[in-house]
Design an enzyme around this catalytic site. Sequence first.
Site, PDB file in Angstrom:
ATOM      1  CG  HIS A  59     -12.262  21.600  -9.570  1.00  0.00           C
ATOM      2  ND1 HIS A  59     -13.215  21.367  -8.613  1.00  0.00           N
ATOM      3  CD2 HIS A  59     -12.251  20.498 -10.369  1.00  0.00           C
ATOM      4  CE1 HIS A  59     -13.760  20.177  -8.813  1.00  0.00           C
ATOM      5  NE2 HIS A  59     -13.181  19.630  -9.873  1.00  0.00           N
ATOM      6  CD  GLU A  61     -13.422  26.594  -7.321  1.00  0.00           C
ATOM      7  OE1 GLU A  61     -14.501  26.392  -6.745  1.00  0.00           O
ATOM      8  OE2 GLU A  61     -13.064  25.972  -8.344  1.00  0.00           O
ATOM      9  CB  CYS A  89     -16.281  20.812  -5.069  1.00  0.00           C
ATOM     10  SG  CYS A  89     -14.497  20.715  -5.384  1.00  0.00           S
ATOM     11  CB  CYS A  92     -12.443  24.122  -4.555  1.00  0.00           C
ATOM     12  SG  CYS A  92     -11.976  23.494  -6.189  1.00  0.00           S
TER      13      CYS A  92
END
Length: 156
Positions: A59, A61, A89, A92
């Site tokens: 992801h 992040e 999410c 993260c």
Amino acid sequence: MGMAATAGDAALMRRALELAGEAGAAGDVPVGAVVADAAGRVIGEGMNAREVEADPTAHAEIVALRRAAASVGSWNLEGATLAVTLEPCLMCAGAILQSRISRVVFGAWEDKTGAAGSMYDVLRDRRLPVRVEVVAGVAEDEASALLRDFFDARRG
């Protein structure tokens, strides 16, 4: 809810939106993230790369946090700000807490999986030893439009 965005936050979000566009062009969901140190210097950038790298943890992040930690030579990013185009999410949010990031600025809300105020509020959970300042809805319209256009094109 949360604190007000600064001019610096807006600039970080503009860069995160550029990165999100690059991710979308590469076939990944368009999410971008930027980490800046306490002085406002960018120390890490990332974009969603799950498809490109066949990595479920890639992801935006996570990629940005890894690069920021590598650039400063420490996992501890206390004092830093993470700007991301989509609400983090659970995975993260956990990584953000582990990194000791002080502030998270995000664009679009993620009603199904968001962990920074919509579905969950992990970053500000009083039961945890670390809490993060959250600034939501920065450039929300642009961030939402990128995602909407990406998925509309996919659905054909």
